[in-house]
Design an enzyme around this catalytic site. Structure first.
Site, PDB file in Angstrom:
ATOM      1  CG  LEU A   1      -2.018  -1.142   1.165  1.00  0.00           C
ATOM      2  CD1 LEU A   1      -2.912  -1.083   2.407  1.00  0.00           C
ATOM      3  CD2 LEU A   1      -2.885  -1.091  -0.094  1.00  0.00           C
TER       4      LEU A   1
ATOM      5  CE1 TYR B   1       8.923   1.680 -14.600  1.00  0.00           C
ATOM      6  CE2 TYR B   1       8.673   2.885 -16.650  1.00  0.00           C
ATOM      7  CZ  TYR B   1       8.216   1.937 -15.763  1.00  0.00           C
ATOM      8  OH  TYR B   1       7.060   1.255 -16.028  1.00  0.00           O
TER       9      TYR B   1
ATOM     10  CG  PHE C   1       5.296  18.723 -19.818  1.00  0.00           C
ATOM     11  CD1 PHE C   1       5.145  19.894 -19.091  1.00  0.00           C
ATOM     12  CD2 PHE C   1       4.950  17.523 -19.211  1.00  0.00           C
ATOM     13  CE1 PHE C   1       4.647  19.879 -17.794  1.00  0.00           C
ATOM     14  CE2 PHE C   1       4.453  17.489 -17.910  1.00  0.00           C
ATOM     15  CZ  PHE C   1       4.293  18.672 -17.205  1.00  0.00           C
TER      16      PHE C   1
HETATM   17  N1  UFG Z   1       2.271  15.629 -20.652  1.00  0.00           N
HETATM   18  C1  UFG Z   1       2.024  16.991 -20.727  1.00  0.00           C
HETATM   19  N2  UFG Z   1       1.548  17.604 -19.600  1.00  0.00           N
HETATM   20  C2  UFG Z   1       1.302  16.937 -18.437  1.00  0.00           C
HETATM   21  C3  UFG Z   1       1.560  15.546 -18.382  1.00  0.00           C
HETATM   22  C4  UFG Z   1       2.045  14.928 -19.517  1.00  0.00           C
HETATM   23  O1  UFG Z   1       2.246  17.625 -21.741  1.00  0.00           O
HETATM   24  O2  UFG Z   1       0.896  17.569 -17.460  1.00  0.00           O
HETATM   25  C5  UFG Z   1       2.763  14.938 -21.866  1.00  0.00           C
HETATM   26  C6  UFG Z   1       4.082  14.239 -21.647  1.00  0.00           C
HETATM   27  O3  UFG Z   1       5.142  15.130 -21.829  1.00  0.00           O
HETATM   28  C7  UFG Z   1       3.999  13.135 -22.700  1.00  0.00           C
HETATM   29  C8  UFG Z   1       2.504  12.817 -22.788  1.00  0.00           C
HETATM   30  O4  UFG Z   1       1.841  13.940 -22.206  1.00  0.00           O
HETATM   31  O5  UFG Z   1       4.404  13.636 -23.937  1.00  0.00           O
HETATM   32  C9  UFG Z   1       2.119  11.581 -21.992  1.00  0.00           C
HETATM   33  O6  UFG Z   1       2.684  11.697 -20.694  1.00  0.00           O
HETATM   34  P1  UFG Z   1       2.342  10.717 -19.504  1.00  0.00           P
HETATM   35  O7  UFG Z   1       3.100  11.190 -18.309  1.00  0.00           O
HETATM   36  O8  UFG Z   1       0.873  10.566 -19.392  1.00  0.00           O
HETATM   37  O9  UFG Z   1       2.901   9.332 -20.009  1.00  0.00           O
HETATM   38  P2  UFG Z   1       4.381   8.952 -20.495  1.00  0.00           P
HETATM   39  O10 UFG Z   1       4.267   8.700 -21.964  1.00  0.00           O
HETATM   40  O11 UFG Z   1       5.408   9.890 -20.051  1.00  0.00           O
HETATM   41  O12 UFG Z   1       4.607   7.644 -19.623  1.00  0.00           O
HETATM   42  C10 UFG Z   1       4.300   6.388 -20.081  1.00  0.00           C
HETATM   43  C11 UFG Z   1       4.237   5.452 -18.876  1.00  0.00           C
HETATM   44  C12 UFG Z   1       5.595   5.293 -18.243  1.00  0.00           C
HETATM   45  C13 UFG Z   1       6.593   4.914 -19.311  1.00  0.00           C
HETATM   46  C14 UFG Z   1       6.588   5.919 -20.426  1.00  0.00           C
HETATM   47  C15 UFG Z   1       7.522   5.553 -21.540  1.00  0.00           C
HETATM   48  O13 UFG Z   1       3.320   5.945 -17.902  1.00  0.00           O
HETATM   49  O14 UFG Z   1       5.532   4.293 -17.270  1.00  0.00           O
HETATM   50  O15 UFG Z   1       5.290   5.982 -20.981  1.00  0.00           O
HETATM   51  O16 UFG Z   1       7.998   6.714 -22.157  1.00  0.00           O
HETATM   52  F1  UFG Z   1       7.829   4.877 -18.801  1.00  0.00           F
END
Ligand code: UFG
Length: 323
Positions: free
Chosen positions: A31, A139, A206
Protein backbone atom coordinates in the site's frame (compact mmCIF):
# COMPACT_ATOMS: atom_id res chain seq x y z
CA UNK A 1 -5.02 -19.74 -7.24
CA UNK A 2 -3.09 -16.76 -8.58
CA UNK A 3 -0.88 -14.36 -6.63
CA UNK A 4 -1.08 -10.72 -7.70
CA UNK A 5 1.74 -8.67 -6.26
CA UNK A 6 0.81 -5.00 -6.34
CA UNK A 7 -2.90 -5.74 -6.82
CA UNK A 8 -3.95 -2.54 -5.01
CA UNK A 9 -2.31 -0.30 -7.62
CA UNK A 10 -3.88 1.22 -10.72
CA UNK A 11 -3.18 -1.52 -13.25
CA UNK A 12 -3.02 -4.37 -10.71
CA UNK A 13 -6.47 -3.59 -9.28
CA UNK A 14 -8.04 -3.57 -12.77
CA UNK A 15 -6.43 -6.94 -13.54
CA UNK A 16 -7.72 -8.32 -10.23
CA UNK A 17 -11.24 -7.13 -11.06
CA UNK A 18 -11.19 -9.12 -14.32
CA UNK A 19 -9.36 -12.16 -12.94
CA UNK A 20 -11.68 -12.74 -9.95
CA UNK A 21 -14.45 -13.45 -12.45
CA UNK A 22 -12.72 -16.77 -13.21
CA UNK A 23 -9.98 -17.47 -10.62
CA UNK A 24 -9.21 -17.40 -6.92
CA UNK A 25 -6.86 -14.52 -6.23
CA UNK A 26 -4.49 -13.53 -3.43
CA UNK A 27 -3.24 -9.92 -3.47
CA UNK A 28 0.03 -8.93 -1.79
CA UNK A 29 0.56 -5.16 -1.57
CA UNK A 30 2.44 -2.86 0.81
CA UNK A 31 0.00 0.00 0.00
CA UNK A 32 2.91 2.38 -0.60
CA UNK A 33 1.17 3.68 -3.73
CA UNK A 34 -1.86 1.40 -3.95
CA UNK A 35 -5.27 1.80 -2.30
CA UNK A 36 -6.99 -0.77 -0.13
CA UNK A 37 -10.34 0.48 -1.48
CA UNK A 38 -9.24 -0.62 -4.95
CA UNK A 39 -8.92 -4.29 -3.96
CA UNK A 40 -11.89 -6.39 -4.96
CA UNK A 41 -13.64 -7.80 -1.89
CA UNK A 42 -13.60 -11.33 -3.35
CA UNK A 43 -9.81 -11.65 -2.97
CA UNK A 44 -7.63 -12.57 -0.01
CA UNK A 45 -5.64 -9.42 0.74
CA UNK A 46 -2.25 -9.60 2.43
CA UNK A 47 -0.66 -6.33 3.56
CA UNK A 48 3.03 -7.06 3.12
CA UNK A 49 6.22 -6.16 1.36
CA UNK A 50 7.76 -8.00 -1.56
CA UNK A 51 11.20 -7.26 -0.12
CA UNK A 52 10.42 -9.33 3.01
CA UNK A 53 11.61 -12.78 2.02
CA UNK A 54 10.43 -14.52 5.21
CA UNK A 55 6.87 -13.25 4.75
CA UNK A 56 6.95 -14.27 1.10
CA UNK A 57 8.06 -17.80 2.02
CA UNK A 58 5.25 -18.08 4.55
CA UNK A 59 2.76 -16.94 1.92
CA UNK A 60 3.96 -19.54 -0.59
CA UNK A 61 3.77 -22.28 2.06
CA UNK A 62 0.15 -21.35 2.82
CA UNK A 63 -1.20 -21.26 -0.74
CA UNK A 64 -0.61 -23.40 -3.84
CA UNK A 65 -0.26 -20.81 -6.59
CA UNK A 66 -0.55 -21.66 -10.31
CA UNK A 67 0.98 -18.38 -11.31
CA UNK A 68 2.16 -14.95 -10.24
CA UNK A 69 1.58 -11.51 -11.75
CA UNK A 70 3.90 -8.74 -10.66
CA UNK A 71 2.74 -5.09 -10.60
CA UNK A 72 4.67 -3.90 -7.55
CA UNK A 73 7.18 -1.57 -9.16
CA UNK A 74 7.97 2.11 -9.11
CA UNK A 75 7.21 3.70 -12.46
CA UNK A 76 7.98 7.41 -12.56
CA UNK A 77 10.59 8.21 -15.17
CA UNK A 78 11.68 11.53 -13.62
CA UNK A 79 12.01 10.08 -10.12
CA UNK A 80 14.09 7.20 -11.50
CA UNK A 81 16.61 9.71 -12.84
CA UNK A 82 16.95 11.55 -9.52
CA UNK A 83 16.75 8.41 -7.32
CA UNK A 84 17.98 5.39 -9.32
CA UNK A 85 18.76 3.40 -6.17
CA UNK A 86 15.05 3.20 -5.36
CA UNK A 87 14.31 1.88 -8.85
CA UNK A 88 17.07 -0.72 -8.99
CA UNK A 89 16.36 -1.93 -5.44
CA UNK A 90 12.60 -2.11 -5.74
CA UNK A 91 12.21 -3.05 -9.38
CA UNK A 92 15.09 -5.54 -9.61
CA UNK A 93 16.14 -6.81 -6.18
CA UNK A 94 12.58 -7.40 -4.96
CA UNK A 95 11.72 -9.16 -8.22
CA UNK A 96 14.70 -11.49 -7.76
CA UNK A 97 13.48 -12.38 -4.27
CA UNK A 98 10.01 -13.11 -5.65
CA UNK A 99 11.43 -15.30 -8.43
CA UNK A 100 13.63 -17.21 -5.99
CA UNK A 101 10.71 -17.98 -3.69
CA UNK A 102 8.54 -18.93 -6.67
CA UNK A 103 11.11 -21.36 -8.03
CA UNK A 104 11.79 -22.88 -4.59
CA UNK A 105 8.05 -23.63 -4.39
CA UNK A 106 7.79 -24.95 -7.97
CA UNK A 107 5.64 -22.04 -9.07
CA UNK A 108 6.81 -21.49 -12.63
CA UNK A 109 4.28 -19.21 -14.36
CA UNK A 110 5.11 -15.52 -14.23
CA UNK A 111 3.53 -12.46 -15.87
CA UNK A 112 5.86 -9.49 -15.83
CA UNK A 113 4.82 -5.85 -16.31
CA UNK A 114 7.29 -4.09 -18.57
CA UNK A 115 7.08 -0.85 -20.48
CA UNK A 116 7.49 1.03 -23.74
CA UNK A 117 10.28 2.85 -21.88
CA UNK A 118 12.51 -0.16 -22.69
CA UNK A 119 12.64 1.11 -26.32
CA UNK A 120 14.13 4.49 -25.41
CA UNK A 121 13.90 6.74 -28.46
CA UNK A 122 12.92 4.37 -31.23
CA UNK A 123 13.96 5.06 -34.81
CA UNK A 124 10.76 3.65 -36.30
CA UNK A 125 7.20 5.01 -36.38
CA UNK A 126 5.47 1.80 -35.27
CA UNK A 127 7.28 -0.25 -32.67
CA UNK A 128 7.13 -4.02 -32.77
CA UNK A 129 8.88 -6.34 -30.31
CA UNK A 130 11.93 -6.85 -32.51
CA UNK A 131 12.80 -3.14 -32.46
CA UNK A 132 16.03 -2.62 -30.57
CA UNK A 133 15.67 -1.84 -26.84
CA UNK A 134 17.73 1.09 -25.62
CA UNK A 135 16.19 2.61 -22.48
CA UNK A 136 17.23 6.16 -21.63
CA UNK A 137 16.30 6.27 -17.93
CA UNK A 138 16.78 4.02 -14.86
CA UNK A 139 13.08 3.09 -14.86
CA UNK A 140 13.26 1.66 -18.39
CA UNK A 141 16.65 0.08 -17.66
CA UNK A 142 15.36 -1.61 -14.49
CA UNK A 143 12.52 -3.18 -16.48
CA UNK A 144 14.78 -4.29 -19.32
CA UNK A 145 17.26 -5.83 -16.86
CA UNK A 146 14.48 -7.94 -15.35
CA UNK A 147 13.41 -8.97 -18.86
CA UNK A 148 16.96 -10.21 -19.48
CA UNK A 149 17.08 -12.01 -16.12
CA UNK A 150 13.80 -13.77 -17.00
CA UNK A 151 15.37 -15.09 -20.22
CA UNK A 152 18.27 -16.59 -18.27
CA UNK A 153 16.01 -18.05 -15.56
CA UNK A 154 13.80 -19.64 -18.22
CA UNK A 155 16.83 -21.31 -19.81
CA UNK A 156 18.40 -22.42 -16.52
CA UNK A 157 15.44 -23.15 -14.23
CA UNK A 158 12.48 -23.76 -16.52
CA UNK A 159 10.67 -20.56 -15.53
CA UNK A 160 7.76 -19.80 -17.88
CA UNK A 161 7.02 -16.13 -18.39
CA UNK A 162 5.21 -13.55 -20.46
CA UNK A 163 6.60 -10.03 -20.45
CA UNK A 164 4.05 -7.36 -21.34
CA UNK A 165 5.38 -4.01 -22.52
CA UNK A 166 2.67 -1.47 -21.78
CA UNK A 167 2.31 1.70 -23.78
CA UNK A 168 0.15 4.41 -22.12
CA UNK A 169 -2.39 2.80 -19.81
CA UNK A 170 -5.41 5.02 -19.15
CA UNK A 171 -9.12 4.93 -18.36
CA UNK A 172 -11.06 3.23 -15.59
CA UNK A 173 -13.24 0.20 -15.01
CA UNK A 174 -16.71 0.67 -16.58
CA UNK A 175 -18.36 0.58 -13.13
CA UNK A 176 -16.16 3.52 -11.99
CA UNK A 177 -15.73 1.65 -8.69
CA UNK A 178 -11.99 1.71 -9.31
CA UNK A 179 -9.86 4.09 -11.36
CA UNK A 180 -6.59 5.96 -11.61
CA UNK A 181 -5.39 7.74 -8.48
CA UNK A 182 -1.70 8.56 -8.14
CA UNK A 183 -0.09 10.95 -5.71
CA UNK A 184 1.54 12.91 -7.21
CA UNK A 185 -0.33 12.52 -10.51
CA UNK A 186 1.97 12.92 -13.50
CA UNK A 187 -0.03 11.34 -16.33
CA UNK A 188 -1.67 13.44 -19.01
CA UNK A 189 -5.27 12.16 -19.07
CA UNK A 190 -5.92 12.28 -15.29
CA UNK A 191 -4.28 15.69 -15.10
CA UNK A 192 -6.51 17.11 -17.85
CA UNK A 193 -9.65 15.56 -16.33
CA UNK A 194 -8.79 16.72 -12.81
CA UNK A 195 -8.41 20.21 -14.27
CA UNK A 196 -11.77 19.96 -16.05
CA UNK A 197 -13.33 18.69 -12.81
CA UNK A 198 -12.14 21.89 -11.12
CA UNK A 199 -9.28 20.38 -9.11
CA UNK A 200 -6.39 22.02 -10.98
CA UNK A 201 -5.86 25.54 -12.24
CA UNK A 202 -4.59 24.62 -15.68
CA UNK A 203 -2.85 22.05 -17.87
CA UNK A 204 0.72 22.46 -19.08
CA UNK A 205 1.80 21.03 -22.41
CA UNK A 206 5.41 19.94 -22.06
CA UNK A 207 6.90 21.15 -25.33
CA UNK A 208 5.45 21.99 -28.75
CA UNK A 209 8.71 21.85 -30.67
CA UNK A 210 8.88 18.09 -31.26
CA UNK A 211 9.21 16.61 -34.72
CA UNK A 212 5.51 15.68 -34.92
CA UNK A 213 2.68 17.24 -37.00
CA UNK A 214 1.49 19.62 -34.23
CA UNK A 215 4.80 19.73 -32.35
CA UNK A 216 3.51 17.88 -29.23
CA UNK A 217 4.41 14.32 -28.21
CA UNK A 218 2.51 11.38 -29.63
CA UNK A 219 1.53 8.38 -27.49
CA UNK A 220 -0.46 5.18 -27.86
CA UNK A 221 -3.18 5.07 -25.18
CA UNK A 222 -4.63 1.74 -24.13
CA UNK A 223 -7.67 1.18 -21.91
CA UNK A 224 -6.70 -0.37 -18.60
CA UNK A 225 -9.46 -3.01 -18.96
CA UNK A 226 -8.08 -4.06 -22.35
CA UNK A 227 -4.68 -4.25 -20.67
CA UNK A 228 -6.19 -6.36 -17.87
CA UNK A 229 -7.68 -8.79 -20.36
CA UNK A 230 -4.29 -9.21 -22.05
CA UNK A 231 -2.85 -10.38 -18.72
CA UNK A 232 -5.49 -13.05 -18.39
CA UNK A 233 -4.91 -14.31 -21.93
CA UNK A 234 -1.14 -14.29 -21.29
CA UNK A 235 -1.49 -16.25 -18.06
CA UNK A 236 -3.75 -18.78 -19.75
CA UNK A 237 -1.12 -19.28 -22.47
CA UNK A 238 1.39 -20.29 -19.80
CA UNK A 239 -1.04 -22.55 -17.94
CA UNK A 240 -2.08 -24.25 -21.21
CA UNK A 241 1.58 -24.71 -22.19
CA UNK A 242 1.01 -22.67 -25.36
CA UNK A 243 3.77 -20.30 -24.32
CA UNK A 244 7.00 -20.95 -22.44
CA UNK A 245 8.51 -17.51 -22.85
CA UNK A 246 7.11 -14.54 -24.74
CA UNK A 247 7.30 -10.75 -24.92
CA UNK A 248 4.39 -8.69 -26.22
CA UNK A 249 3.65 -5.01 -26.75
CA UNK A 250 0.28 -3.80 -25.49
CA UNK A 251 -1.09 -0.77 -27.26
CA UNK A 252 -3.85 0.35 -29.61
CA UNK A 253 -1.59 0.92 -32.59
CA UNK A 254 -2.80 4.52 -32.93
CA UNK A 255 -0.88 7.63 -31.93
CA UNK A 256 -2.46 10.78 -30.45
CA UNK A 257 -0.64 14.01 -29.72
CA UNK A 258 -0.90 15.83 -26.38
CA UNK A 259 -3.00 18.51 -28.09
CA UNK A 260 -5.35 15.89 -29.55
CA UNK A 261 -5.77 14.21 -26.16
CA UNK A 262 -6.75 17.55 -24.60
CA UNK A 263 -9.22 18.19 -27.44
CA UNK A 264 -10.87 14.79 -26.96
CA UNK A 265 -11.08 15.45 -23.19
CA UNK A 266 -12.84 18.75 -23.97
CA UNK A 267 -15.21 17.00 -26.40
CA UNK A 268 -16.08 14.19 -23.95
CA UNK A 269 -16.65 16.51 -21.00
CA UNK A 270 -18.13 19.46 -22.90
CA UNK A 271 -15.74 21.72 -20.97
CA UNK A 272 -12.92 24.01 -22.12
CA UNK A 273 -9.41 23.53 -20.73
CA UNK A 274 -7.08 26.34 -19.74
CA UNK A 275 -3.84 25.26 -21.41
CA UNK A 276 -0.34 26.75 -21.16
CA UNK A 277 2.66 25.81 -23.25
CA UNK A 278 5.83 25.07 -21.26
CA UNK A 279 9.22 23.61 -22.05
CA UNK A 280 9.93 19.96 -22.72
CA UNK A 281 9.92 17.46 -19.85
CA UNK A 282 13.22 15.62 -19.57
CA UNK A 283 13.34 12.15 -21.12
CA UNK A 284 10.15 12.32 -23.23
CA UNK A 285 10.49 10.62 -26.65
CA UNK A 286 8.57 12.42 -29.44
CA UNK A 287 6.56 9.40 -30.48
CA UNK A 288 5.75 5.98 -28.99
CA UNK A 289 3.23 3.92 -30.93
CA UNK A 290 2.97 0.14 -30.65
CA UNK A 291 2.33 -2.64 -33.02
CA UNK A 292 0.43 -5.22 -30.97
CA UNK A 293 0.09 -7.63 -33.91
CA UNK A 294 2.21 -10.28 -32.25
CA UNK A 295 -0.14 -10.89 -29.32
CA UNK A 296 -3.12 -10.76 -31.70
CA UNK A 297 -1.60 -13.36 -34.00
CA UNK A 298 -0.41 -15.65 -31.20
CA UNK A 299 -3.10 -15.25 -28.53
CA UNK A 300 -5.98 -13.48 -30.30
CA UNK A 301 -5.91 -10.39 -28.03
CA UNK A 302 -6.42 -6.88 -29.33
CA UNK A 303 -7.43 -3.59 -27.74
CA UNK A 304 -11.17 -2.98 -28.06
CA UNK A 305 -11.64 0.53 -26.70
CA UNK A 306 -10.59 3.70 -28.53
CA UNK A 307 -9.30 6.93 -27.04
CA UNK A 308 -12.75 8.50 -26.75
CA UNK A 309 -14.01 5.47 -24.79
CA UNK A 310 -10.87 5.55 -22.63
CA UNK A 311 -11.49 9.20 -21.76
CA UNK A 312 -15.23 8.63 -21.18
CA UNK A 313 -14.47 5.90 -18.62
CA UNK A 314 -11.78 8.03 -16.97
CA UNK A 315 -14.19 10.99 -16.78
CA UNK A 316 -16.84 8.85 -15.09
CA UNK A 317 -14.23 8.00 -12.43
CA UNK A 318 -12.76 11.48 -12.02
CA UNK A 319 -16.13 13.08 -11.37
CA UNK A 320 -16.57 10.87 -8.27
CA UNK A 321 -13.24 9.24 -7.36
CA UNK A 322 -13.61 6.78 -4.50
CA UNK A 323 -9.99 7.18 -3.30
N1 UFG B 1 2.27 15.63 -20.65
C1 UFG B 1 2.02 16.99 -20.73
N2 UFG B 1 1.55 17.60 -19.60
C2 UFG B 1 1.30 16.94 -18.44
C3 UFG B 1 1.56 15.55 -18.38
C4 UFG B 1 2.05 14.93 -19.52
O1 UFG B 1 2.25 17.63 -21.74
O2 UFG B 1 0.90 17.57 -17.46
C5 UFG B 1 2.76 14.94 -21.87
C6 UFG B 1 4.08 14.24 -21.65
O3 UFG B 1 5.14 15.13 -21.83
C7 UFG B 1 4.00 13.13 -22.70
C8 UFG B 1 2.50 12.82 -22.79
O4 UFG B 1 1.84 13.94 -22.21
O5 UFG B 1 4.40 13.64 -23.94
C9 UFG B 1 2.12 11.58 -21.99
O6 UFG B 1 2.68 11.70 -20.69
P1 UFG B 1 2.34 10.72 -19.50
O7 UFG B 1 3.10 11.19 -18.31
O8 UFG B 1 0.87 10.57 -19.39
O9 UFG B 1 2.90 9.33 -20.01
P2 UFG B 1 4.38 8.95 -20.50
O10 UFG B 1 4.27 8.70 -21.96
O11 UFG B 1 5.41 9.89 -20.05
O12 UFG B 1 4.61 7.64 -19.62
C10 UFG B 1 4.30 6.39 -20.08
C11 UFG B 1 4.24 5.45 -18.88
C12 UFG B 1 5.59 5.29 -18.24
C13 UFG B 1 6.59 4.91 -19.31
C14 UFG B 1 6.59 5.92 -20.43
C15 UFG B 1 7.52 5.55 -21.54
O13 UFG B 1 3.32 5.95 -17.90
O14 UFG B 1 5.53 4.29 -17.27
O15 UFG B 1 5.29 5.98 -20.98
O16 UFG B 1 8.00 6.71 -22.16
F1 UFG B 1 7.83 4.88 -18.80
Amino acid sequence: MILIVGGAGYIGSHVVKELVKEEQVVVLDNLSTGHIEAVDEKVTFIHGDLGNEADLRTLFSEYAFNGVMHFAANSLVGESVSNPQKYYANNIVSTLTLLEVMLDNNVNNFIFSSTAATYGIPKVEIINESVETNPINPYGKSKLMVEQILEDYAAAYGLNYVTLRYFNAAGADETAEIGESHNPETHLIPIVLQHLAGLREQVSIFGNDYDTPDGTCIRDYIHVTDLAKAHIVALQSLIDGKNKTATYNLGNGLGYSVKEVIEICEYVTGLKANVEMTKRRRGDPARLVASSNKIYEELGWKAERNLEQIIQSAWKWHQHPKY
